[in-house]
Design a protein around this motif. Sequence first.
Motif, short mmCIF file in Angstrom:
data_model
loop_
_atom_site.label_atom_id
_atom_site.label_comp_id
_atom_site.label_asym_id
_atom_site.label_seq_id
_atom_site.Cartn_x
_atom_site.Cartn_y
_atom_site.Cartn_z
N ILE A 49 26.58 -2.33 -1.58
CA ILE A 49 26.43 -0.72 -1.35
C ILE A 49 25.78 -0.31 -2.47
N ASP A 50 25.74 -0.88 -3.77
CA ASP A 50 25.04 -0.34 -4.89
C ASP A 50 23.51 -0.43 -4.43
N SER A 75 18.72 3.02 -4.06
CA SER A 75 17.30 3.47 -3.29
C SER A 75 17.24 5.00 -3.21
N ILE A 76 18.55 5.44 -3.22
CA ILE A 76 18.38 6.81 -2.82
C ILE A 76 18.54 7.90 -4.13
N SER A 77 18.68 7.41 -5.20
CA SER A 77 18.94 8.06 -6.34
C SER A 77 18.11 7.79 -7.61
N ASP A 78 17.57 8.55 -8.40
CA ASP A 78 16.93 8.02 -9.55
C ASP A 78 18.17 8.22 -10.52
N TYR A 79 18.18 7.04 -10.88
CA TYR A 79 19.14 6.72 -12.01
C TYR A 79 18.89 6.77 -13.41
N ARG A 80 17.65 6.91 -13.74
CA ARG A 80 16.94 7.31 -14.94
C ARG A 80 17.56 8.48 -15.55
N ARG A 81 17.72 9.60 -14.55
CA ARG A 81 18.25 10.85 -14.83
C ARG A 81 19.55 11.18 -14.81
N ALA A 82 20.42 9.97 -14.25
CA ALA A 82 21.66 10.24 -14.08
C ALA A 82 22.60 9.56 -15.21
N SER A 83 23.55 10.53 -15.50
CA SER A 83 24.66 9.97 -16.57
C SER A 83 25.36 8.94 -15.89
N PRO A 84 26.02 8.10 -16.57
CA PRO A 84 27.20 6.89 -16.11
C PRO A 84 28.05 7.71 -15.22
N ALA A 85 28.54 8.77 -15.50
CA ALA A 85 29.60 9.57 -14.55
C ALA A 85 29.09 9.69 -13.09
N GLU A 86 27.81 10.21 -13.58
CA GLU A 86 27.12 10.64 -12.09
C GLU A 86 26.79 9.42 -11.13
N MET A 87 26.61 8.24 -11.83
CA MET A 87 26.07 7.03 -11.39
C MET A 87 27.48 6.58 -10.38
N ALA A 88 28.60 6.73 -11.12
CA ALA A 88 29.63 6.08 -10.73
C ALA A 88 30.27 7.11 -9.27
N ALA A 89 30.03 8.22 -9.54
CA ALA A 89 30.31 9.20 -8.46
C ALA A 89 29.44 9.00 -7.28
N LEU A 90 28.28 8.94 -7.44
CA LEU A 90 27.35 8.49 -6.32
C LEU A 90 27.76 7.13 -5.53
N SER A 142 29.51 5.21 -0.68
CA SER A 142 30.39 4.11 0.19
C SER A 142 31.10 4.82 1.07
N GLN A 143 31.48 5.99 0.82
CA GLN A 143 32.59 6.56 1.63
C GLN A 143 31.85 7.03 2.88
N VAL A 182 28.68 15.71 0.53
CA VAL A 182 28.88 16.01 -1.25
C VAL A 182 28.91 17.47 -1.26
N GLY A 183 28.87 18.21 -0.43
CA GLY A 183 28.88 19.72 -0.46
C GLY A 183 27.87 20.34 -1.20
N ASP A 184 26.73 19.76 -0.84
CA ASP A 184 25.46 20.20 -1.34
C ASP A 184 24.71 21.46 -0.85
#
Length: 200
Positions: free
Chosen positions: A114-115, A120-135, A140-141, A192-194
């Motif tokens: 799933i990772d 493929s749908i997120s730019d991880y270079r701009r995401a914090s570790p917490a944001e990556m974990a949340a994503l 997955s859900q 995600v309530g966006d």
Amino acid sequence: MNCSAIVAADDAPPLPWQASFVQMLPTIRRYARIAFRELAPEEREEAIQTVIASAAVAYAGLAQAGRAKLGYATPLARYGVRRYRSGRLTGSRDNAADVGSVKCRLRGCRTEPIDSIAQSISDYRRASPAEMAALRIDFSQWYGSLSRRDQRVVHALAQGERTSAVAELCRLTAGRVSQLRRELHDSWRLFVGDAAPSPC
């Protein structure tokens, strides 16, 4: 035949048939590598090892029956490949309900980390570790809530496939894939309530 009967203990001399089998091993390995060239590297190596195990057990059986001279590398390799492709493993039972099993793959089951899709749908270079974990958790859900067809569409689109390629893969029209792209995008954003869904 008991598999333990063909395995020599570390301090025991090799059984007579083992030396002959070791000589055939390069040919068996080469045959299996060619037979499974379409598989992913990790799956191919597992398949090759399974073929070697099947060939070893078969050759040991011939030797035990006094017919070792009938054992040749190519027929043994062919036998091992057929066993693997039919989902029959040496030394263990295979659960067809296990999505990682050979039998399940033969029935069309496919798995994808799933990772790899989430990346493929997120730019991880701009995401914090917490944001990556949340994503990973959210994706997955959400992905698990989709139908099997929609999961295939998401996966193909996330891998960068063109609309026409996705349509062919999922047996849809290109227009329907475009609609699904928008619907899935809205579904994700709602999950995600966006944002509210796009107007029709």
